[in-house]
Design an enzyme around this catalytic site. Structure first.
Site, mmCIF file in Angstrom:
data_model
loop_
_atom_site.group_PDB
_atom_site.id
_atom_site.type_symbol
_atom_site.label_atom_id
_atom_site.label_comp_id
_atom_site.label_asym_id
_atom_site.label_seq_id
_atom_site.Cartn_x
_atom_site.Cartn_y
_atom_site.Cartn_z
ATOM 1 N N ASP A 53 0.865 -1.177 0.000
ATOM 2 C CA ASP A 53 0.000 0.000 0.000
ATOM 3 C C ASP A 53 0.902 1.228 0.000
ATOM 4 O O ASP A 53 2.115 1.128 0.195
ATOM 5 C CB ASP A 53 -0.905 0.001 1.250
ATOM 6 C CG ASP A 53 -2.214 0.757 1.054
ATOM 7 O OD1 ASP A 53 -2.248 1.672 0.195
ATOM 8 O OD2 ASP A 53 -3.183 0.459 1.762
ATOM 9 N N HIS A 54 0.302 2.366 -0.270
ATOM 10 C CA HIS A 54 1.001 3.642 -0.092
ATOM 11 C C HIS A 54 0.729 4.138 1.322
ATOM 12 O O HIS A 54 -0.375 3.973 1.839
ATOM 13 C CB HIS A 54 0.497 4.665 -1.112
ATOM 14 C CG HIS A 54 0.852 4.337 -2.524
ATOM 15 N ND1 HIS A 54 -0.058 4.382 -3.568
ATOM 16 C CD2 HIS A 54 2.030 3.936 -3.083
ATOM 17 C CE1 HIS A 54 0.545 4.038 -4.688
ATOM 18 N NE2 HIS A 54 1.802 3.767 -4.422
ATOM 19 N N GLN A 109 -5.028 3.924 1.160
ATOM 20 C CA GLN A 109 -6.111 3.054 0.684
ATOM 21 C C GLN A 109 -5.921 2.594 -0.761
ATOM 22 O O GLN A 109 -6.838 2.600 -1.567
ATOM 23 C CB GLN A 109 -7.467 3.741 0.882
ATOM 24 C CG GLN A 109 -7.804 3.934 2.354
ATOM 25 C CD GLN A 109 -8.425 5.270 2.663
ATOM 26 O OE1 GLN A 109 -9.265 5.735 1.931
ATOM 27 N NE2 GLN A 109 -8.001 5.898 3.756
ATOM 28 N N HIS A 110 -4.662 2.209 -1.037
ATOM 29 C CA HIS A 110 -4.311 1.657 -2.343
ATOM 30 C C HIS A 110 -3.771 0.237 -2.170
ATOM 31 O O HIS A 110 -2.759 -0.125 -2.762
ATOM 32 C CB HIS A 110 -3.259 2.535 -3.041
ATOM 33 C CG HIS A 110 -3.709 3.933 -3.286
ATOM 34 N ND1 HIS A 110 -2.829 4.988 -3.447
ATOM 35 C CD2 HIS A 110 -4.952 4.468 -3.414
ATOM 36 C CE1 HIS A 110 -3.515 6.106 -3.657
ATOM 37 N NE2 HIS A 110 -4.800 5.812 -3.637
ATOM 38 N N MET A 111 -4.413 -0.574 -1.349
ATOM 39 C CA MET A 111 -3.879 -1.908 -1.052
ATOM 40 C C MET A 111 -3.944 -2.815 -2.282
ATOM 41 O O MET A 111 -4.945 -2.850 -2.991
ATOM 42 C CB MET A 111 -4.589 -2.539 0.154
ATOM 43 C CG MET A 111 -6.057 -2.756 -0.005
ATOM 44 S SD MET A 111 -6.935 -3.222 1.537
ATOM 45 C CE MET A 111 -5.845 -4.334 2.363
#
Length: 545
Positions: A303-304, A481-483
């Site tokens: 993730d980021h 929230q870029h999993m």
């Protein structure tokens, strides 16, 4: 959006079952049903549809995240790599999945990301090979025909300059050697830019509005909301259907041809493990008999991760602070309701910056999200726009290396998964995260921005050394929230799907969501997931021929 032909569900057998209606699943279900030849079922655990009141206004994100009606509201396990805290892991639980609750930013990532996938053995996924699918998704007036699509279902527009902040910021970025970029989805990503949005006439475009709504009256497409997949039905090494829970009733639905799992990076590995597919040690620990060993299921989670930075201006009128409260906020609401314009049509993070952490780096490895206001957290009452004149930014590593995992908590299908993030584990991630904060400060310290700033509110002037900056990021950062990556594509022993998105060793089963990404891309993940959905549907239809 209601189920189009209720009696169709009674037949209990479809050609294709698509699990999930989000950025991947909504696309797959729409495209597979397009030619009218195949009976397609799309199941969605959430009950809300595309007309849900808070999903259309871009700035209403705060009413979607942490809202149990539309968000799974997962949380990560506390971990020393992020200050032994638990982090919020929002995931969309409504028609359109996370594309219905996200920040609507259009961002493909870089050419390098997809060429890296190809080099890792994912044949067919180089930039030149995925570009046609990105173009197929979008309908935009931005950029050139070489890179942009003109006739796709998703409208892509650009945020507008609503206050003096923007020109001030872009001038300062230029002073810091970051030029303005007219189209970061074009020939190159590098530069500072107004954010591109999946929006039309100031309203959200999701897979619910743009893929499933136009398709819902097809006689061969059934959309079932409020329907949760509890496990896959396996006969030997073939997937033949899905067990579901709908209105308290357990049922089995069969697939003549294929099941395509698009439940997302958190829920896809969970469904596989509940079905006996995964690491036998983890399955047996929870009393599940292993059916097929795939040790990569649930691993490679990326993730980021970013910490918030805030600055206060030395005079009023630069930011949007006054528009976010009281009667002025009421005016903005009316402006959106009647004109689809103004601040509420913009979404969060109206500026994007893609920068290199040093001159030695060839492609941008840092991304900044910028907004001309400050958000304040309220004790037990969510968040609101601060009346303090200023701006916020979070600046983070684009291609993170650190990996965590997501696995089942128990054999009970309704228990949330165990999300174990790891952040800042590698030298590269730590070094680039520190550089990301310093690059953001470079812009703030450049003219003409520096003349307008009164003070840095966070992390604050006292946080100077690399060690202090790293500690600040660890202790205050959040997932953006870029999993991705928990069922990665590839040919190595930890790969879960092959380059045609087929689950290794299981017939009749594919995955089409962010979980298949072998590495994280340089940007937001919703539109790349739509690309994965488009390519998946194309490959399925090609295989049928």
């Amino acid at each position: 959006m209601s189920m189009s032909n209720k009696n169709k569900a009674d037949q209990e057998t479809f050609d294709f079952i698509v699990v999930g209606s989000g950025s991947g699943g909504g696309v797959v279900a729409s495209r597979l049903s397009e030619n009218g030849k195949y009976q397609v079922l799309c199941i969605e655990a959430g009950t809300k549809g595309a007309s849900y009141i808070f999903t259309r206004p871009p700035l209403a994100l705060q009413y979607l995240v942490d809202n149990p009606a539309v968000d799974w509201r997962y949380e990560s396990e506390p971990d020393p790599s992020y200050g032994n805290r638990s982090l919020a892991v929002p995931r969309g639980k409504m028609l359109g999945g996370s594309s219905s609750i996200n920040a609507i930013v259009y961002n493909r990532g870089q050419k390098l990301d997809y060429d890296t996938w190809s080099r890792l053995g994912c044949t067919g996924w180089s930039y030149s090979e995925v570009l046609p699918y990105f173009k197929k998704i979008e309908n935009t007036k931005l950029g050139s025909d070489e890179f942009r699509g003109r006739n796709g279902p998703i409208s892509v527009t650009q945020t507008r300059k609503l206050c003096p902040f923007y020109d001030l910021f872009f001038a300062a970025a230029k002073s810091a050697d970051i030029p303005y970029n007219e189209d970061y989805s074009g020939a190159m990503q590098e530069g500072a830019a107004m954010a591109q949005l999946t929006a039309r006439n100031g309203a959200r475009q999701s897979t619910a509005t743009s893929y499933l709504r136009p398709a819902r009256n097809r006689k061969n497409l059934t959309i079932m909301k409020g329907t949760e997949a509890t496990s896959l039905i396996l006969e030997g090494k073939r997937c033949v259907g899905v067990r579901i829970m709908q209105k308290g009733q357990r049922r089995e639905i069969r697939a003549r041809r294929e099941v395509i799992v698009c439940a997302g990076t958190a829920n896809t590995p969970k469904l596989l493990e509940l079905s006996g597919i995964g690491n036998p040690d983890i399955l047996r620990k929870h009393g599940i008999e292993p059916v097929h060993e795939l040790r990569g299921v649930g691993e490679n989670l990326r993730d980021h991760y970013a910490a918030l930075m805030k600055w206060k201006f030395n005079r009023p009128g630069i930011s949007l602070a006054k528009k976010g409260r009281g009667w002025r906020l009421g005016l903005e609401v009316l402006k959106w309701v009647f004109l689809r314009k103004g601040m509420i049509s913009q979404g969060h993070g109206s500026v994007r910056v893609f920068a290199r952490s040093s001159d030695q780096v060839k492609e941008p490895d840092v991304m900044m999200v910028v907004s001309p206001y400050i958000i304040e957290l309220l004790a037990g009452k969510g968040r609101r726009m601060s009346k303090t004149e200023g701006f916020f930014m979070y600046s983070h590593v684009q291609r993170t290396e650190s990996t965590g995992s997501v696995h089942i908590r128990s054999a009970a299908p309704f228990d949330p998964p165990v999300v174990k993030y790891r952040f800042l584990d590698t030298d590269y991630d730590r070094k680039t995260a520190i550089a990301a904060v310093r690059r953001a400060r470079d812009i703030a310290a450049s003219s003409p921005m520096r003349e307008a700033i009164a003070t840095e509110l966070a992390p604050g002037a006292a946080i100077k050394s690399d060690e202090d900056i790293l500690s600040y990021i660890r202790e205050t950062g959040q997932s953006t929230q870029h999993m991705v990556g928990s069922c990665k594509m590839g040919k190595d022993p930890m790969a879960v799907v092959d380059e045609r998105l087929k689950v290794h060793g299981i017939e009749g089963l594919r995955i089409a969501d962010a979980s298949v990404m072998p590495t994280i891309i340089s940007g937001n993940t919703s539109v790349p997931c739509m690309m994965i959905g488009e390519k998946c549907a194309d490959m399925i239809l090609a295989d049928l021929k």
